[in-house]
Scaffold this motif. Structure first.
Motif, PDB file in Angstrom:
ATOM      1  N   UNK A   1     -33.086  75.974 -89.854  1.00 20.36           N
ATOM      2  CA  UNK A   1     -32.534  75.189 -90.898  1.00 20.36           C
ATOM      3  C   UNK A   1     -32.015  76.084 -92.343  1.00 20.36           C
ATOM      4  N   UNK A   2     -31.026  75.366 -93.003  1.00 19.74           N
ATOM      5  CA  UNK A   2     -30.566  76.214 -94.257  1.00 19.74           C
ATOM      6  C   UNK A   2     -31.073  75.343 -95.340  1.00 19.74           C
ATOM      7  N   UNK A   3     -31.553  76.438 -96.323  1.00 18.03           N
ATOM      8  CA  UNK A   3     -31.976  75.548 -97.693  1.00 18.03           C
ATOM      9  C   UNK A   3     -30.799  75.684 -98.626  1.00 18.03           C
ATOM     10  N   UNK A   4     -30.512  74.520 -99.204  1.00 16.80           N
ATOM     11  CA  UNK A   4     -29.302  74.514-100.086  1.00 16.80           C
ATOM     12  C   UNK A   4     -30.061  74.271-101.484  1.00 16.80           C
ATOM     13  N   UNK A   5     -29.610  75.158-102.523  1.00 19.14           N
ATOM     14  CA  UNK A   5     -30.018  74.985-103.989  1.00 19.14           C
ATOM     15  C   UNK A   5     -28.771  74.579-104.693  1.00 19.14           C
ATOM     16  N   UNK A   6     -28.768  73.475-105.464  1.00 15.60           N
ATOM     17  CA  UNK A   6     -27.414  73.105-106.303  1.00 15.60           C
ATOM     18  C   UNK A   6     -28.170  72.337-107.432  1.00 15.60           C
ATOM     19  N   UNK A   7     -27.532  71.905-108.310  1.00 19.05           N
ATOM     20  CA  UNK A   7     -27.547  71.063-109.371  1.00 19.05           C
ATOM     21  C   UNK A   7     -28.089  69.620-108.977  1.00 19.05           C
ATOM     22  N   UNK A   8     -27.302  69.292-108.177  1.00 18.68           N
ATOM     23  CA  UNK A   8     -27.601  67.925-107.586  1.00 18.68           C
ATOM     24  C   UNK A   8     -28.799  67.589-106.998  1.00 18.68           C
ATOM     25  N   UNK A   9     -29.449  68.660-106.416  1.00 14.85           N
ATOM     26  CA  UNK A   9     -30.827  68.437-105.896  1.00 14.85           C
ATOM     27  C   UNK A   9     -31.928  68.791-106.872  1.00 14.85           C
ATOM     28  N   UNK A  10     -31.610  69.129-108.267  1.00 12.92           N
ATOM     29  CA  UNK A  10     -32.764  69.354-109.137  1.00 12.92           C
ATOM     30  C   UNK A  10     -33.463  68.056-109.588  1.00 12.92           C
TER      31      UNK A  10
ATOM     32  N   UNK B   1     -23.285  67.273 -94.887  1.00 12.76           N
ATOM     33  CA  UNK B   1     -23.583  65.930 -95.788  1.00 12.76           C
ATOM     34  C   UNK B   1     -24.119  66.522 -97.007  1.00 12.76           C
ATOM     35  N   UNK B   2     -24.893  67.499 -97.085  1.00 15.56           N
ATOM     36  CA  UNK B   2     -25.653  68.026 -98.288  1.00 15.56           C
ATOM     37  C   UNK B   2     -24.703  68.493 -99.054  1.00 15.56           C
ATOM     38  N   UNK B   3     -23.692  69.454 -98.241  1.00 16.57           N
ATOM     39  CA  UNK B   3     -22.650  70.277 -99.191  1.00 16.57           C
ATOM     40  C   UNK B   3     -21.542  69.168 -99.603  1.00 16.57           C
ATOM     41  N   UNK B   4     -21.310  67.847 -99.038  1.00 17.57           N
ATOM     42  CA  UNK B   4     -20.721  66.867 -99.577  1.00 17.57           C
ATOM     43  C   UNK B   4     -21.334  66.317-100.880  1.00 17.57           C
ATOM     44  N   UNK B   5     -22.451  66.200-100.774  1.00 17.77           N
ATOM     45  CA  UNK B   5     -23.149  65.674-102.005  1.00 17.77           C
ATOM     46  C   UNK B   5     -23.250  66.520-103.180  1.00 17.77           C
TER      47      UNK B   5
END
Length: 142
Positions: A83-92, A109-113
């Motif tokens: 698995x890869x963990x993504x951190x970005x403002x949209x997930x806060x 899909x998560x990168x697109x978000x």
């Protein structure tokens, strides 16, 4: 009993065409350069730290002396991209600032978000507006 009669119980997400997070991010960097005519770029930075790979995606405006804004951080095990963990403002949220992807499809899909989020759109629009002003100001008068 022949193996031809045995139905696969494996996940259909297991396929020969799986892409790594790095490959997906580099593809998006190329897409942004094409979409903006090179006025706005996305740069993928890769670092290694204690058995982990860290990937950063920055928006960069070359016309603004390389002004950059980090929009995404991805962390995964050095030997296992998922698995890869993504951190970005949209997930806060109040509880969390990241989400995980277990497949390349989930990662995409998560990168697109992230890339389509209002936060990233505002950064991109701001950098483009400022870059266009700088380019116009630097152009010779006719």
């Amino acid at each position: 009993m022949s193996s031809q009669n045995i139905q696969s119980l494996w996940s259909p997400d297991i396929k020969a065409t799986v892409l790594s997070p790095l490959t997906i991010l580099k593809g998006q960097a190329e897409a942004l350069a094409l979409q903006t005519g090179g006025i706005l770029l996305a740069e993928v930075i890769e670092e290694r730290e204690e058995g982990s790979v860290l990937l950063f995606l920055d928006l960069v405006a070359p016309a603004l002396n390389g002004s950059r804004h980090r929009i995404l951080k991805v962390t995964h095990n050095e030997d296992m991209p998922y698995p890869a963990r993504l951190e970005a403002e949209v997930f806060r949220t109040l509880i969390n600032s990241s989400t995980s992807a277990f497949t390349d499809e989930g990662f995409t899909d998560n990168v697109a978000k992230v890339l389509k989020s209002p936060h990233v759109l505002a950064i991109a629009q701001s950098l483009l507006a400022r870059a266009n002003e700088a380019i116009t100001a630097a152009a010779p008068a006719r």
